[in-house]
Design a protein around this motif. Structure first.
Motif, short mmCIF file in Angstrom:
data_model
loop_
_atom_site.label_atom_id
_atom_site.label_comp_id
_atom_site.label_asym_id
_atom_site.label_seq_id
_atom_site.Cartn_x
_atom_site.Cartn_y
_atom_site.Cartn_z
N ARG A 76 11.16 -4.26 10.99
CA ARG A 76 10.19 -5.11 11.68
C ARG A 76 8.78 -4.55 11.54
O ARG A 76 7.81 -5.32 11.44
N CYS A 77 8.65 -3.23 11.50
CA CYS A 77 7.35 -2.64 11.18
C CYS A 77 6.90 -3.08 9.79
O CYS A 77 5.74 -3.47 9.59
N ARG A 78 7.81 -3.01 8.83
CA ARG A 78 7.47 -3.40 7.46
C ARG A 78 7.15 -4.88 7.35
O ARG A 78 6.29 -5.29 6.57
N ASP A 79 7.86 -5.70 8.14
CA ASP A 79 7.57 -7.14 8.14
C ASP A 79 6.13 -7.41 8.57
O ASP A 79 5.42 -8.22 7.96
N PHE A 80 5.68 -6.74 9.63
CA PHE A 80 4.30 -6.93 10.08
C PHE A 80 3.31 -6.33 9.10
O PHE A 80 2.25 -6.91 8.84
N ARG A 81 3.65 -5.19 8.53
CA ARG A 81 2.76 -4.55 7.57
C ARG A 81 2.60 -5.44 6.33
O ARG A 81 1.49 -5.58 5.79
N ALA A 82 3.69 -6.06 5.88
CA ALA A 82 3.63 -6.95 4.71
C ALA A 82 2.87 -8.24 5.03
O ALA A 82 2.16 -8.78 4.18
N ALA A 83 3.03 -8.74 6.24
CA ALA A 83 2.37 -9.99 6.62
C ALA A 83 0.87 -9.80 6.83
O ALA A 83 0.09 -10.73 6.64
N PHE A 84 0.46 -8.59 7.24
CA PHE A 84 -0.95 -8.28 7.51
C PHE A 84 -1.39 -7.10 6.64
O PHE A 84 -1.75 -6.04 7.15
N PRO A 85 -1.40 -7.26 5.31
CA PRO A 85 -1.64 -6.11 4.42
C PRO A 85 -3.06 -5.58 4.46
O PRO A 85 -3.28 -4.39 4.19
N THR A 86 -4.04 -6.42 4.78
CA THR A 86 -5.44 -5.96 4.81
C THR A 86 -5.95 -5.78 6.23
O THR A 86 -7.10 -5.38 6.42
N GLU A 87 -5.12 -6.08 7.21
CA GLU A 87 -5.50 -5.93 8.60
C GLU A 87 -4.87 -4.65 9.17
O GLU A 87 -4.06 -4.00 8.52
N ASP A 88 -5.24 -4.30 10.39
CA ASP A 88 -4.65 -3.15 11.06
C ASP A 88 -3.62 -3.65 12.08
O ASP A 88 -3.93 -4.50 12.92
N VAL A 89 -2.41 -3.13 11.98
CA VAL A 89 -1.34 -3.46 12.91
C VAL A 89 -1.15 -2.27 13.85
O VAL A 89 -0.71 -1.20 13.43
#
Length: 461
Positions: A76-89
């Motif tokens: 789930r961390c990777r899902d958010f990281r992939a969905a927001f690649p140029t943003e900060d999660v």
């Protein structure tokens, strides 16, 4: 299978038909949307996580116990990281924080949001890079702010004029220029429980947009020149499924960005839209996936920036529940089963409101399943309750369990990763449960069970 396709098996009772419409197969089924991704029911009927039976977990660690699927959390961390690649999660640590989880989210490339000195201490002790941390809170003490400055925390979200003055004085003493965001109360009424809606005007967080306090706070920081104002922050609540609230929030916050630009000639480079993304607790919940969230939020921000003739700021978000919530379930042992003459059956477990206060506090809905075995018995409408001396000590308000549920059975409640262990208490002097992480068929203790000795160690009388 989507949650809404699974029928009303785990729904609020108002959406359910009579028990005879349910079959034993229905009651034994595990709805994927509600459980960690590796959870299955084995050939022996017992629930297993990452290949490890809950019977083995209970035998080794006891019950109640929070069971974390490590691969699920990381995915789930990777899902958010992939969905927001140029943003900060930023993972919202208030959902659940321990050193093992800090290391997991750091290794998966996420940032971390903390809101107390204790959370900050936990993160630092686990080796989280301070520059990848944000510090929230409506009443940060001088000691907490001092520690954040000394550690080099990447950004501080200021929440009051007192805090601005306090932080300014501390920064002057140290000769540093910390990065800050102003938390803005945008007046959006999130469709959630009153106690977890955070952007309407009558509440403790942030600076009012409508009353002008948010603009005044930004001007004060810019004019004094001690703190580095990076942007604005908005958080509208928790367990939100509808993106319309974020649209209104972004429109209002970016209008303030434009007001600041026009008044001071400064275009703030960052925008944080907070978190609050919902998860499935029952089959009535249908949360968006991170890719859909990312598309919606980018579209909203791009559109509003174009309308205000603003450069698109660097965006950040703060999911907590959406990452850790579905990755954990709580495992209990049944102690008693009490039938009230056909009115209702109470299934009492060895935990309760001390390990999950949300049902009592927010009227939250949960699901449950008989986890130590499958059953061919007919479904029984039950209420899963705890062992505490409160009538409101309810874990799951209404659920169909097999009619042969009995003392000694194991019952599992999914979706308990967020705000359960972190809000746990010692009510009735009950020690708090442990947290066990499971990966590739192996379990390891990441937060040990409290003992009576722990409780007595604090009692110096």
């Amino acid at each position: 299978m989507r949650a809404h396709e699974a029928g009303a098996l785990h729904a609020d009772i108002s959406h359910q038909g009579p028990a005879w419409l349910r079959t034993p197969a229905d009651v034994n089924a595990l709805v994927p949307a509600l459980w960690p991704r590796s959870v299955t029911r084995g050939a022996d009927g017992a629930v297993a996580v990452a290949g490890l039976s809950v019977r083995d977990i209970a035998a080794e660690f006891g019950t109640p116990v929070y069971v974390l699927d490590e691969a699920d959390l990381r995915s789930r961390c990777r899902d958010f990281r992939a969905a927001f690649p140029t943003e900060d999660v930023y993972y919202a640590g208030k959902a659940f924080l321990c050193r093992a989880v800090v290391r997991m989210i750091a290794e998966e490339g996420l940032h971390l949001d903390v809101c107390t000195g204790g959370e900050l201490a936990t993160a630092l002790s686990a080796g989280m890079p301070p520059e990848r941390m944000g510090f929230h809170g409506n009443n940060k003490s001088v000691a907490e702010l001092s520690r954040a400055l000394d550690a080099g925390v990447g950004r501080i979200i200021v929440d009051s004029f007192t805090e601005i003055d306090r932080l300014t004085a501390l920064a002057r003493e140290r000769g540093v220029r910390p990065r800050v965001l102003v938390r803005v109360t945008v007046g959006v009424e999130a469709h959630t429980h009153e106690f977890i809606a955070t952007a309407h005007e009558d509440q403790k967080f942030g600076f009012s947009l409508a009353g002008g306090a948010a603009a005044t706070a930004a001007f004060k920081i810019l004019d004094e020149g001690v703190l580095e104002l990076r942007g604005l922050h908005s958080h509208i609540g928790s367990q939100i499924f509808d993106a319309s609230g974020f649209e209104v929030s972004a429109r209002r916050v970016l209008a303030l960005q434009a007001q600041i630009r026009d008044a001071r000639g400064v275009e703030l480079p960052e925008l944080d839209l907070g978190g609050g993304f919902g998860i499935a607790y029952t089959t009535q919940d249908d949360p968006a996936n991170p890719q859909d969230l990312a598309k919606r939020l980018r579209k909203i921000v791009d559109s509003e920036c174009a309308a205000e003739n603003l450069a698109v700021p660097h965006l950040s978000i703060e999911p907590g529940r959406a990452i850790v919530g579905p990755a954990v379930f709580t495992l209990y042992e049944v102690g008693t089963v009490k039938d009230l003459d056909g009115l209702r059956t109470y299934v009492s477990v060895d935990g309760g409101m001390s390990d999950n206060i949300r049902t009592a506090l927010y009227d939250a809905s949960y699901s449950a399943t008989l986890a130590s075995r499958a059953s061919t018995a007919q479904p029984l409408l039950a209420r899963v309750v705890g062992k505490h001396c409160e009538s409101g000590d309810i874990v799951v308000k209404d659920e169909f369990l097999p009619a042969d549920v009995q003392p000694g059975d194991l019952v599992a409640v999914p979706g308990t990763g967020a705000y359960c262990r972190s809000m746990a208490s010692n009510y009735n002097h009950v020690p708090r449960p442990p947290v066990v992480a499971v990966r590739d068929g192996q379990a390891r203790l990441i937060v040990r069970r409290e003992t009576e000795d722990d409780l007595l160690a604090l009692d110096v009388g």
